[in-house]
Design a protein around this motif. Structure first.
Motif, PDB file in Angstrom:
ATOM      1  N   LEU A 134      92.716  32.413 -54.681  1.00 18.82           N
ATOM      2  CA  LEU A 134      93.813  32.890 -53.848  1.00 18.82           C
ATOM      3  C   LEU A 134      93.372  34.044 -52.949  1.00 18.82           C
ATOM      4  O   LEU A 134      93.674  34.066 -51.758  1.00 18.82           O
TER       5      LEU A 134
ATOM      6  N   ILE B 165      99.406  39.378 -51.986  1.00 16.90           N
ATOM      7  CA  ILE B 165      99.323  38.073 -52.627  1.00 16.90           C
ATOM      8  C   ILE B 165      99.332  38.169 -54.142  1.00 16.90           C
ATOM      9  O   ILE B 165     100.124  37.529 -54.829  1.00 16.90           O
TER      10      ILE B 165
ATOM     11  N   THR C  50     103.357  31.087 -59.621  1.00 18.04           N
ATOM     12  CA  THR C  50     102.008  30.528 -59.558  1.00 18.04           C
ATOM     13  C   THR C  50     102.043  29.016 -59.494  1.00 18.04           C
ATOM     14  O   THR C  50     101.121  28.375 -59.032  1.00 18.04           O
TER      15      THR C  50
ATOM     16  N   SER D   6     100.980  26.574 -56.544  1.00 17.65           N
ATOM     17  CA  SER D   6     100.368  27.204 -55.377  1.00 17.65           C
ATOM     18  C   SER D   6      98.876  26.907 -55.296  1.00 17.65           C
ATOM     19  O   SER D   6      98.244  27.138 -54.290  1.00 17.65           O
ATOM     20  N   VAL D   7      98.339  26.421 -56.386  1.00 16.11           N
ATOM     21  CA  VAL D   7      96.903  26.115 -56.339  1.00 16.11           C
ATOM     22  C   VAL D   7      96.682  24.707 -56.863  1.00 16.11           C
ATOM     23  O   VAL D   7      97.169  24.359 -57.929  1.00 16.11           O
TER      24      VAL D   7
END
Lengths: 278, 759
Positions: A170, A188, A272, A275-276
């Motif tokens: 991130l 962030i 979280t 987001s990834v």
């Protein structure tokens, strides 16, 4: 989160939760009973929660006969400062420990842990001396400094552990996009670490709000008493004002509960998620 | 123009000059019961009104804190209060503390040098406390003594007209007054209740049988026939005549009497007012009975509470302090205390005042004082109490016979007194001087090394000239860490180093300032006692069991709560309550719940048909009670951490696992646990550390180690055995050993879980 709950499962869950809630609640209710009972009695032989001759006398006495509001104000001041300081210092230091291999990192982490291991008996005598010699007597700043030092090690460890679960990718993408180290941290990562920040804030709050020993040494002027010291003064050598003490203790817990209610929104943030990828 | 300007300035300055300097501030540390404090505040307010240039800062301190606090602050710093108000038994402890190494003056001042003989003459002899030929305290009230409180309403119900006068009558009345009122087989009303777990309540009988705690040479005499007789009496009252409940401490006794469920109570003058005010009690005071065997009255210990002046007080402050002292001990002040709180005045003139002679309670109090014995003021008295306490509790529990109990308390007393003086009179040899120098050098070297590591290394990183990514990263990291590091370092370093140095010394009661470095003697002492190892084992058990339940229950609850649930928020708040309430009142509430007769736990168990369990009188059960309480206190914390940690686990992982056919338990083992680890491991490690060192819970539930000093973990043991007897060097070495054990324990745990690396 598993949403496929069937009826049996739900019932079982509610049953377990109710049992645990009852166990959590019961002793607290007994404290309530003591506070509602006139005549200063700690023990009783009945299981009744509301005693026969219940009254709010003790609560009234607490505000009239004792400077409860003054204690409250002092506690709020000190605790607010400690909470802010704790969150700021722990979030930054924890981040450094999590992301960077700098000289002194391992030693730093170890020593954080080590400071927690000192038994209180080790610190009692030098504490008296230190507080007096450093003229920290009667200083709110002194209290803030000492409380923050007590709460920090755990908070830093907490934040570090939480940061460790956030993938570095991130920040990488942010740094690639041209954001500075501090910006990628504050815009962030920090929001994602909200649950840990909440715990840090709560923990710092609690350390300062309920701390008694250091406050009793530092605050020698009873206009500067914090709540724990004020409550302790209700205790005598042999006889204690149990009713007022119980009433005070319950009142003292209310801000903590309120704070928890306010902050628990962030405790369940799931930012979280999603987001990834990969 | 300039002259006008000057005049204007002077006009502004005038009020400042006229108002004079700030009022003189003097501090009074006192130990007044909370119920008496309002009167003290009133008196102080009146004093300040009459003396506008003096401001009095009155601070309430608990018994232990007053004693240790005043000692430390007066012996080591300049911030001691000018006046201190406490019981006479503090005097020995205060006198022994000297102002400094070279100054033989003790921390409290001899009052005969400060107050005029005419003034002192106004007071009864017992009010002027003579210790080592000096008057160190002037009492404004005498007493603190035990007497027999009677509830005449209950007496009349069984046809008795007056309180008992002899021991035989006490037993006879007790039997008549112990009744099962509703015929259900349990006793509803006890003839006699009292705190028979504390030696203070044992000594009246001990004295009545002819015993003396110390002889003229301050040697304890605790194994006399009188000791055995007194033990036997208490045991008989409980088991043979059954006039006292099987379990009774201060609060139980006080409660029962107040509620009209006990006819007689042995309690002290600080409590009588409460009973007079209770509408369930028709209060009458009586002297403790005559013991026929010796023909003597029971002899409760009489002490006094009064004012001492700190020797650091000089000049104006001394004058102000004396003024305050005179006001607070004046006739009007004493009269008000006597009327409102039944305190026994110390002025000669008041002894014949009608206010006093016409008060029935005060008259009986006077008679009791006449037959009582003064409480010894010498510091050895603490050792005597600490010896009598476990003996008494063991005898009552039936673990020792009265004869064995007497021998035991004598042995303990001698041991403890020896340990208080063990480090006295050491001659400083050259070898020790060398060792002291070496230790100081090592200490300084350690300090410099730590400074180097934390400050210079950091500075190096900050100031390095290169601009490489690594350097910039390091600089950023160090800047982020510095503020926290400086704060922690500053606060923690001094106590740590101080403790290390003291642990190599012989600092104790006789060597507060004149301590010498003696090497590892204290460490050897700690490691050579069997009690160390048994307590260590207990502490390990305590820690492991607690943390295990904290984590298991905490994670369990967090997992359950981590789903869409109606009322989730309510449950969360309720489950967090144990953490939110101040520990002290909660621990005491739990203690109340564990009481055998009236505790909630036994009441609940009886609904399931289980017999009443004697939680607090059995060492193992008392330990389990502490564990139960601590688990209750600690689960919310772990639950909260786990809840936070669960938030960072993405849904997709669970979805993927379910698609792959993994069951609930598999998901938990393969996904939840590994992902919770980085967050839980710090919490668990710290949980281990905090539980290991948790002084409060064990101390409060077991009331300082009861029964008989057997419910201890390492920290509570140090507190009881070392601090109580001023064995600071010993306590420091013990604390260091606790620290080292804990460090090894936790670091091993952490390395096993490999958390120092990133997850």
């Amino acid at each position: 989160m598993n949403n496929k709950n069937n009826i049996y499962e739900l019932t079982l869950i509610y049953f377990i939760l109710t049992v645990f809630a009852a166990i959590s609640l019961y002793p607290v209710l007994r404290v309530l009973t003591i506070s509602l009972r006139p005549g200063n009695n700690l023990l009783t032989e009945s299981l009744a929660i509301i005693p026969k001759d219940a009254s709010f006398d003790n609560y009234v006495k607490l505000f009239q006969a004792k400077p409860f509001l003054l204690w409250l104000r002092n506690s709020f001041l000190v605790t607010a400062m400690v909470t802010i300081l704790g969150v700021v210092l722990a979030s930054t230091a924890g981040y450094a420990f999590s992301r960077y291999e700098f000289p002194g990192r391992k030693a730093g982490l170890m020593s954080l842990l080590v400071t927690q291991m000192f038994p209180a008996t080790m610190l009692l005598l030098p504490l008296y001396i230190m507080i007096a010699k450093l003229h920290l007597v009667n200083s709110m700043l002194g209290l803030v400094v000492m409380y923050s030092a007590t709460a920090l090690p755990f908070c830093i460890w907490m934040m570090k552990g939480y940061y460790d679960t956030i993938p570095f990718s991130l920040e990488e993408s942010a740094l690639v996009d041209g954001a500075g180290r501090f910006r990628s941290f504050s815009t962030i990562i920090l929001p994602l670490a909200a649950p840990a920040l909440v715990i840090t804030a709560l923990f710092s709050f609690m350390s300062a709000w309920n701390e008694y020993i250091v406050a009793a040494q530092v605050m020698l002027d009873d206009k500067l008493f914090t709540l724990p010291v004020g409550l302790k003064s209700l205790q005598g050598n042999m006889s204690t004002e149990w009713g007022m003490y119980a009433a005070g203790s319950l009142l003292v817990s209310i801000p903590v509960v309120i704070l928890f209610l306010l902050l628990s929104k962030w405790l369940v943030s799931g930012l979280t998620l999603g987001s990834v990828k990969g | 123009m300039k002259k006008n300007f000057l005049i204007i300035i002077l006009i502004f300055l005038l009020p400042v000059i006229l108002l004079g300097s700030d009022p003189l501030q003097i501090s009074l540390w006192h130990q007044m019961e909370p119920s008496k404090e309002p009167l003290l505040k009133e008196l102080i307010a009146e004093f300040e009104a009459a003396n506008p240039d003096i401001e009095v800062n009155a601070l309430h301190k608990g018994t232990e804190e007053l004693r240790t606090g005043f000692q430390t602050v007066a012996a080591f710093t300049n911030t001691a209060p000018e006046l201190v108000y406490g019981p006479s038994d503090n005097l020995g402890a205060f006198e022994v503390m000297k102002l400094s190494d070279s100054n033989e003056e003790s921390i409290i001042a001899p009052l005969e040098d400060i107050l005029s003989p005419e003034f002192l003459d106004k007071f009864m002899d017992q009010a002027k406390f003579l210790y080592k030929d000096h008057i160190y305290m002037l009492a404004d009230r005498l007493g603190n003594h035990l007497s027999l409180c009677c509830n005449m309403e209950l007496f009349r119900e069984v046809g008795l007209e007056r309180p008992p006068e002899t021991l035989a009558e006490l037993i006879e009345y007790g039997e008549k007054l112990t009744r099962d009122l509703d015929g259900d087989g349990t006793i509803d009303q006890w003839g006699l209740v009292w705190n028979y777990n504390e030696p203070f309540w044992y000594v009246p009988f001990f004295g009545g049988y002819g015993g003396e705690v110390f002889d003229e040479n301050n040697v304890p005499q605790l194994d006399s026939q009188a000791a055995i007789d007194a033990f036997q009496l208490i045991v008989d009252m409980r088991n043979k005549y059954k006039i006292i409940p099987e379990e009774c401490d201060y609060n139980i006794a006080d409660n029962k009497f107040k509620q009209g469920r006990a006819a007689m109570l042995v309690n002290g003058d600080w409590s009588w007012n409460d009973y007079i005010k209770s509408d369930k009690v028709d209060f009458q005071l009586a002297t403790l009975p005559i013991i026929e065997k010796t023909g003597m009255y029971c002899k409760p210990m009489i002490s006094a509470t009064g004012y001492s002046i700190s020797s650091r007080t000089k000049g104006e402050k001394l004058d102000a302090a004396v003024k305050l002292l005179k006001y607070l001990t004046s006739e009007s002040a004493q009269k008000r205390f006597a009327v409102q709180h039944k305190s026994f005045p110390s002025l000669k003139t008041l002894q014949t005042d009608p206010l006093f002679t016409e008060d029935k309670v005060l008259q009986v109090s006077a008679r009791q004082i006449e037959v009582g014995v003064p409480m010894p003021v010498i510091p050895e008295m603490r050792a005597a109490w600490d010896a009598m306490r476990p003996a008494l509790q063991n005898v009552v529990a039936g673990a020792l016979t009265p004869a064995e109990g007497a021998a035991y308390q004598q042995k303990l007393a001698l041991e403890k007194i020896n340990s208080m003086y063990e480090d006295a009179g050491l001659v400083v040899t050259t070898g020790e001087k060398v060792m002291k120098a070496v230790l100081y050098i090592l200490g300084i070297a350690l300090g410099i090394y730590l400074c180097y590591v934390f400050i210079f290394k950091f500075l190096k990183v900050l100031l390095r000239n290169s601009n490489s990514v690594i350097t910039r990263n390091n600089r950023f990291a160090v800047v982020m860490v510095m503020p926290a590091a400086v704060l922690l370092f500053g606060v923690v370093l001094y106590p740590f180093i101080y403790n290390i140095v003291i642990s190599f010394s012989n600092m104790s009661m006789t060597n507060i300032h004149s301590w010498r470095v003696i090497g590892i003697g204290q460490y050897l002492k700690v490691l050579s006692e069997a009690i160390f190892y048994s307590t260590l084992w207990k502490t390990l058990v305590w820690t492991t069991v607690n943390v295990f339940f904290h984590v298991v229950l905490g994670v369990f609850l967090a997992v359950i709560l981590n789903r869409k649930l109606w009322g989730k928020a309510i449950f969360r708040v309720i489950l967090i309550l144990p953490w939110a309430i101040p520990q002290y009142i909660v621990a005491l509430t739990w203690r109340g719940m564990f009481m055998q007769d009236s505790g909630a736990i036994n009441l609940l168990l009886s609904k399931f048909g289980v017999d009443a369990i004697n939680w607090l009188s059995d060492p193992t059960l008392a330990f389990i009670a502490c564990i139960i309480t601590n688990v209750w206190l600690g689960v919310p914390f772990m639950m909260m951490i786990a809840l936070g940690g669960l938030q960072s686990i993405p849904h997709e992982l669970y979805e993927a696992a379910r698609i792959d056919g993994a069951g609930r338990w598999e998901q938990f083992k393969r996904i939840t646990i590994p992902m919770l680890k980085p967050v839980m491991i710090p919490a668990i490690t710290l949980g281990i550390v905090w539980t290991f060192n948790n002084l409060n819970v064990v101390w409060l539930i077991s009331n300082g180690g009861e029964p008989a000093d057997s419910t201890h973990i390492l920290v509570t043991y140090v507190y009881r055995a070392a601090f109580n007897l001023y064995r600071y060097g010993y306590a420091a070495a013990f604390s260091m050993i606790i620290f080292i054990i804990l460090a090894i324990f936790s670091i091993t745990f952490m390395n096993r879980s490999k958390v120092a690396e990133k997850a």
